[in-house]
Design a protein around this motif. Sequence first.
Motif, short mmCIF file in Angstrom:
data_model
loop_
_atom_site.label_atom_id
_atom_site.label_comp_id
_atom_site.label_asym_id
_atom_site.label_seq_id
_atom_site.Cartn_x
_atom_site.Cartn_y
_atom_site.Cartn_z
N GLY A 192 0.81 -1.22 0.00
CA GLY A 192 0.00 0.00 0.00
C GLY A 192 0.84 1.27 0.00
N PHE A 193 1.81 1.37 0.92
CA PHE A 193 2.64 2.57 1.02
C PHE A 193 3.48 2.77 -0.24
N THR A 194 4.04 1.70 -0.76
CA THR A 194 4.89 1.81 -1.96
C THR A 194 4.07 2.34 -3.14
N VAL A 195 2.90 1.75 -3.32
CA VAL A 195 2.04 2.18 -4.43
C VAL A 195 1.63 3.63 -4.26
N LEU A 196 1.23 3.98 -3.05
CA LEU A 196 0.82 5.37 -2.79
C LEU A 196 1.98 6.33 -3.02
N GLY A 197 3.18 5.92 -2.62
CA GLY A 197 4.36 6.76 -2.83
C GLY A 197 4.59 7.00 -4.31
N ILE A 198 4.42 5.94 -5.10
CA ILE A 198 4.59 6.06 -6.56
C ILE A 198 3.50 6.96 -7.15
N VAL A 199 2.28 6.75 -6.70
CA VAL A 199 1.14 7.56 -7.20
C VAL A 199 1.38 9.04 -6.88
N PHE A 200 1.81 9.33 -5.67
CA PHE A 200 2.04 10.73 -5.27
C PHE A 200 3.19 11.33 -6.07
N LYS B 277 5.56 13.92 0.42
CA LYS B 277 4.67 12.82 0.80
C LYS B 277 5.06 11.54 0.06
N SER B 278 5.38 11.67 -1.22
CA SER B 278 5.72 10.47 -2.00
C SER B 278 6.99 9.83 -1.47
N ILE B 279 7.97 10.66 -1.10
CA ILE B 279 9.23 10.12 -0.55
C ILE B 279 8.96 9.40 0.76
N MET B 280 8.15 10.03 1.62
CA MET B 280 7.83 9.41 2.93
C MET B 280 7.13 8.06 2.74
N LEU B 281 6.13 8.06 1.87
CA LEU B 281 5.34 6.83 1.70
C LEU B 281 6.16 5.74 1.02
N PHE B 282 6.87 6.12 -0.03
CA PHE B 282 7.64 5.13 -0.78
C PHE B 282 8.70 4.49 0.11
N SER B 283 9.42 5.32 0.86
CA SER B 283 10.47 4.80 1.76
C SER B 283 9.87 3.87 2.81
N SER B 284 8.75 4.27 3.39
CA SER B 284 8.09 3.41 4.40
C SER B 284 7.66 2.10 3.77
N GLY B 285 7.10 2.19 2.54
CA GLY B 285 6.64 0.99 1.84
C GLY B 285 7.77 0.00 1.61
N ILE B 286 8.91 0.50 1.14
CA ILE B 286 10.06 -0.37 0.88
C ILE B 286 10.54 -1.00 2.20
N LEU B 287 10.56 -0.19 3.26
CA LEU B 287 10.96 -0.70 4.58
C LEU B 287 10.07 -1.86 5.01
N PHE B 288 8.76 -1.69 4.83
CA PHE B 288 7.81 -2.73 5.24
C PHE B 288 8.01 -4.00 4.42
N ILE B 289 8.23 -3.83 3.10
CA ILE B 289 8.41 -5.01 2.25
C ILE B 289 9.69 -5.75 2.66
N LEU B 290 10.76 -5.00 2.93
CA LEU B 290 12.01 -5.63 3.38
C LEU B 290 11.79 -6.37 4.69
#
Lengths: 313, 353
Positions: A52-60, B328-341
């Motif tokens: 969810g966060f990765t996709v949202l980050g890409i979308v943003f 916002k995109s940097i914050m979310l993307f970084s968090s997302g990658i962290l969670f996947i790892l």
Amino acid sequence: MKKIDREDIYIIARNSNCSADYIDKSLRYNIYNNKDDWEKFLKILFISLGAGFTVLGIVFFFAYNWQDLNKFIKFALIESIITLLIISIFFSKINILTKNIILTVASIIVGVLFAVFGQVYQTGADAYDLFLVWTLAITIWVIIANFPPLFIVYGILLNMTLTLYFSQVANIDVGLISLVVMNLSFSMIFLFLSKIETLKYPNWFLNLLLLNSISWLTISSMAFLFDYNKIIYFMINLFIIIIFYPFITFLAFKEKNIFIIAFVMISLITIVSSFIIKILEENSPFFILIFLIGSTTFLIKSLIKINKGWKDA
Amino acid sequence: MLRDIKETLEEIKFSQEDFKYNEDNIITEYKQLEDEDGSLIIKIVSFLGGIFSALSLIALLFITEIIHSETSLIVLGIIFILTSVIVTKYVDKLIVETSTLTLYITGVIILSGGLLDKNVVNENLVILILFIISFLTLIIIERYLLSLTAVLIFNGSFFFWIIENKFYSLIILYLSINILLFTIFSLFEAKIITFNKKVAKLYDPFKVSFLVIILFVMSIVSEKLIFNFKIDNFYLSSILPSLIILYVISDILKLLNIDKLKYQVVAYLFSILFLALLFYSPTIIISILILILSFLVNFKTGFSVGILSFLYFLSRFYYDLSYTLLIKSIMLFSSGILFILFYIIISRKFKNR
């Protein structure tokens, strides 16, 4: 240690000098989630948050750079993401739950693709067009995945499509009845499919669908009740209630589902209260008060009796 | 069930020499439990019934002009509150609970309305009066719904005092205190319910009230509902929940038997990074804390609320105009990658075991 529930532990704590240590041990053994529960929970939590966060980050990110990107790059990026996600489902060894979560994410990005298409080509289509093609495009994925959260996304899209169609193009009153019928049919389909052993859906999903249907029936009944010109629609609604409510109440008794019985009764109390307000107008508060207190008390007594009967059985 | 706890009572006797229990009281409580059924749906129905009946009663009182002056509001309010408390105390049955709840809520509303209308007392004094009434109610009665209503008024009066006096920055402290209390009530459940019988009875209403207040304050501040004010530095509300999450992680690691230092370090590093990335969104961090604490102690209501609030505040994040889409995109993307790892690491770790 024999397994007991939280209320038992509270009763012991309140009526004895049992030490806090023993109560703590008892809570941890009987009530609190154990290692296996945590392992399952953390895996679902991290993959859902990660995806969810990765996709949202890409979308943003795309939203930030959007104005400057060439239109073909925009399409290429989104289509590549969808393709990569689908490839990962077919050619990876990840578990089925993760694959379903990835498919859900891909289904949402399909909508982004159509939105971008509409924006780039300024198609000037009514908003319902977007939701209609989005819904149609992901239908086969939804059926094959057989994943309740994806069914919920699909249900939301169906509702958006119908709502926008009837508010933009057609008659809003017919739209409200259509929404009632559509949501009802959606929940009925899954109730019947749930009887098939291999397709047994989780209770939270079925309860959510039924709650949604009951809510729509209640809202539409109240909306039509307060307009003289819409009495025919109210009668149609009433007819649906007369067929639907006894049926799902019967099913709820069979499945021992106290929530659905309670939702149906709350809905009926709400509709009858609205009816009293409509008929009596300024004189209604007294009768509403008596009715609400009486019906709520009756409902509580009935629910307790039903629950007790099931426990004793 | 009574027969199940008889075995438990025998077990406790073996482990605690001076163990004593009141069998008559236990039998009475089980009888009441069988007659009344404390399930969530019944509590919700009773609570909603009480609130809507209260609104109808108020409408009735105004339409029939029984209430025709501020004095009648005050007198009737006091009568309703007293009647509700006395009836609840001496008729300890679920069947009258909706009616007594109706009277109590109506009494509080019309008493407050009468005091404010009359201008006899200022708003601060009205808040203090409600605080005292709710405190006394909690001392006298033990029924769940009335206790919950009284606790909400008790806890909520602090919030309304802050709003009334425009001490908006104190909201951060108020929110933090409720978060801390929710944490204490979750992590020290055994100590609290064994303190004494009264405290044990009020445990559930207090815990639910902290949850409701936390959600209420987060909604008010982030959605600017009802009150339209700005709080400077609201992100400071992230500090306490972040520290608590790190503390709870140690409990979770112990539960999962993760004792190797490298895994513990990785877990803490990931958590600190994630919390740092979301530091400016306290509503998301608080929702995660509610989720984790509720799952830890199997508090199902809190868990559902945690999930829903987390999804809601995450979706609202998009509309936060303080930060650019790029940040916002940097914050979310970084968090997302962290969670996947993190997911990959824990999947391997659990699989190897």
